[in-house]
Structures are given as C-alpha cells and as structure tokens.
Design an enzyme around this catalytic site. Sequence first.
Site, PDB file in Angstrom:
ATOM      1  CG  ASP A  21      63.975  22.417  69.208  1.00  0.00           C
ATOM      2  OD1 ASP A  21      64.464  22.681  68.087  1.00  0.00           O
ATOM      3  OD2 ASP A  21      62.963  21.715  69.359  1.00  0.00           O
ATOM      4  CG  HIS A 162      61.265  15.957  64.828  1.00  0.00           C
ATOM      5  ND1 HIS A 162      61.605  17.135  64.211  1.00  0.00           N
ATOM      6  CD2 HIS A 162      61.626  14.961  63.966  1.00  0.00           C
ATOM      7  CE1 HIS A 162      62.131  16.884  63.038  1.00  0.00           C
ATOM      8  NE2 HIS A 162      62.168  15.578  62.859  1.00  0.00           N
ATOM      9  CG  ASP A 167      64.950  18.149  68.444  1.00  0.00           C
ATOM     10  OD1 ASP A 167      65.218  16.953  68.669  1.00  0.00           O
ATOM     11  OD2 ASP A 167      64.152  18.519  67.566  1.00  0.00           O
TER      12      ASP A 167
END
Length: 563
Positions: A21, A162, A167
């Site tokens: 991510d 976030h 994530d």
Amino acid sequence: MQLTFDELGTPLRDTTFVVVDLETTGAPPGPEGITEIGAVKVRGGEVLGEFATLVDPRAPIPPQIVALTGITTAMVQAAPRIERVLPAFLEFASGSVLVAHNSGFDVGFLKAACQGHGYAWPRPPVVCTLKLARRVLSPQDTRSYRLAALATLVGARTKPTHRALDDARATVDVLHALLERVGSVGVHSLEELLDYLPDVTPAQRRKRGMAAHLPERPGVYLFRGPSDEVLYVGTAGNLRRRVRQYFTGSDSRGRIREMVGLAERVEGIECSHALEAQVRELRLLGAHRPAYNRRSKNPRNAWWVVLTDEAFPRLSVVRQVRDGALGPFSSQARAKVAADALASATRLRTCTQRIPATGASAKPCVLAELGRCGAPCAGRQSVAEYAPSVRLVTDLVEGTDNTALHAAREHVDALAEAEHFEQAARRRDELVTLLRGVERRHRLAALAAIPELVGAAPDGSGGWEFAVLRHGRLASAGVARRGVPPMPVVEALVASAETVLPGPGPLRGAAAEEAGVLLRWLTRPGVRLVRTATPWAEPAHGAGGWRPWLDRAATANALEHVG
C-alpha cells in the site's frame, strides 16, 4: 473448465504474496509523489516479513492529504528519497506476486518511479483485491468494496487508517478471506486465480483447450474460423502462454473478444527466434488479410516517388515500385511532400500536362514567373536544357550527388534570414521528410543489393540467433545454443536457405516492411555480421551526413510545438 496437468501451476498455499500500500501527495503518478510505502510478505497464511518507510516526495504535502493520512511535510523531510527506497523494496518483493487494493493506483506509482529513476520494472504478477472482491462478493454481501468496509466484513485484525503498513496488513486479511471463497469454485493455484480475475464468459473459458497443443516456444499463431479462414495473426515469445491469454480476458478489446468467439481452432508455427516470427507474421498478414488485425484494414503499403517517362519528366507518387524510385514512404501524403520538396530544389516542373519534345506553346504558370520553373510548356526550355534538373534527381536517388539537398537547405536558410520564419519552418519540415525518404531508400537498397548475408545476435544465454538474408528477404533462421559450435549451424542454414531471385526496383523485389525489419535487427547493438557475399555499403553522397542537421531540425520542431 478443469485445467490440464501442465496448467496446474503453483498452489496458492505455496505462493508468496507481497501485499503493498502507498500513500502519496495526491499528484498523478510520476518519478516523485510517494510519501510512504508499507508491504507485508505472506505465504500459506504466515507473515514472512514487513517493509515500511516514509519517503521524501520533494514537494509539500497538501493540507487535505495531511488531514487524510496524518503525514505532514515535516515528517518526511528526513525520510529517504524514492530512488534510495526503490532498490530495497524491489528486493523485498522479488519473485513474489504483488497484491494491492485498487492495484492500478499503487502499481502505477511504483512503475512510474522506477521509470523515472532508471530502475527496470520487474513486471510481477499482480492481484487486485478490489477486482477480486467484486468477482466474489455480491452487493448483498457488502455495502461497499472500499478497503475499510471489506476489512470490517472479514473481521480483519488491523483497521485501515490511511497509513501504508496498517492498510497493507488489513489487505492481507481481506486477501485471505477472498481466497477462501474462491477455493469453493475450484480456484486453487496462482494461474487459476489470475485466470479467474477477469470477467470472462464460460464459452470463452471452454476454448482454453485450443492452446493445449501449442509449444512453449517463439512463433506465430493463427486463429481460424468456422470455414478455416484466418481471423487473426500474431506473434509470441511463448506460443502456448500467449494464446491462453485470449481465453482469460486479459485482452478486453471488443473485436478480440468477438474474434475468440468465432474461432474454431488455433494454428501455431514455431520459429527459431523473434526475428523469424516477426517476418512470418508480416508475410501471413499480407497473404491472408485477417479481418481482426488492424493492419489488415490499414495495410502498410509503401509509396514511391518516380520520374515519369516523358520528354520533360516530372515527379509522380505511385504504389508500384520501379527502378530509380525514391522511397519507400509510409503514406501517400509523405511521398507527396518529399516529391514537392525535391521538385522545388531541382526546378522540375510540377504541372501534369504532357509536353512535347518540341513545339510546346502553352501559357506559362505562376511558378515560371517566380523563377521556380523553366517553363518547358511554353517552349522556353529545351530537352537538353531541362536535363540537368532530371540528373539532379537521379543522382540523389542513386547516391552519387546530393546537390539537390544542399539547394533545399539553402532555400530554408534564405527564408529564415529574410525573417519569413513560418515559411522557413514549413520548408524545413518538407526537407526533413525528403531526407528521411532518401536515407531509407539508400539503407534498404544497400541491404537488398547483397545476394547473401549472415547475421548473428546473442541470445542472452551464451548462444547465438542466426539469420540468412538474401536480397533483403529472410531466407533462413536458426539458433546455436550455448555450447553448440556455431559455424556448422551457419553452414546448415545457408545450405537449406530459400533461393531468392532478385526482382525489380531498388529493393530487388523485397517487401519494404520486411526489409525494414531486417535492417533494424542487423543494426541492433551486439548483432554481428558472420559473412556477406558483397560489401555492405551505403552511398557516400546520401543522407547519412545529414544526421546532425536532422537532429537539430527535430529539436526545433519540438520546441515550436511546445511553444
């Protein structure tokens, strides 16, 4: 449809996934813009390692991004830049399958960063958990396909925040939950998973067996329809793997899906190497004109510029090549531009009327009044007086004199000095088109003039790929793998090569596109000439010496368009 034994591939439990991510500044993908990378390496449900770092994006982080991620400009000021992070991440992910939620975003940034900083993108298999969730879960199963909603649905141990590592950890749990679901529909290997992801009709999947007989070798493949007609022709480094992709939805083009629906069988032609496959593809496209190849609808027919057979010859744009032709040009428009530029430089007439050798009495046109034509139509120029203009053309085409090119350049310079800049730019671009046509004519004609030439390219594994060329055509191809004496292979290829009789025109009957493919292969770095029947040489008075001028003209043209 059940996979054949050779398709079973890697079981999912033995597949190493790197779930990644990214956090970014919100800018489009480019060399910079990544602010954080988080990744988790897993196999068989076990975490093998984690990778996490902030990244200096070399730009302020917008307030709305700070509010979303909590990453501030101050936090990343002491962080390493992406060019230092990439090698470590690529090593961490080496040999693994990349996984991301909305993988197009994350992979797009990583590829752009690699390209911007000189790193080769390894092109790993990619699994998108967003696409997988949409295939597995119905709208009744989940209210949203966002990562946070899916993490809640599957009871992920980490809540998405976030931030990259959080994530990525949440995506790991989502991935495992989705893999459990696809197992119930018979998806147990990586290959089955990659085939399952695209939206493919059952009929399309059932045709996958058409590829079972194809070798895992380079070559050309032909899709054939109900009447055994050729629907589509393509090349591949691995015939079986490439053809299978047509039945997994990896190609989403509507016309290709339609073609696959019509196909009844696939024929494969094994080739020694990629060059042979490319040449065979060109020949098959020309022979069959398959309905689903774009190049069949827009065939690359060459255009040529020739002198007409008259007392006062003019330049004409034709498709039928003949001796003394200039070209080939890729379009009629480019051939016309080159013809106009050459006529202007040599003061050849451009009118289409047929002028008798003597007794012409027509009214001269405006070009004569401007001093750009000797007005043979009005009897002001005899055949002998007109002949030097014709010789300038023939000498340029044959490479014995490039006075015409110098005359065209002087005209461009004169317009620029007179501050007629737009006209000068237009004449410069016309000269560029002419120069490229002259250069291509001389290079291809020089190759086509050689009765036999043997070239060798390294295969990347200590062996050699050979091509026997005769008059600009591929006559034979083969390989000598590492440890195999190369010269006996060359002798066998020469002995079995196709007999090629030279034809008319500067290319001796060779197709312009095939000769161009062979020329590009021969001039690649690392390719060697094993032997040649006659010296391979280009004219001394061609366009070769104009390369610096062409480069400056291209730069000027680019700057004008930017402006």
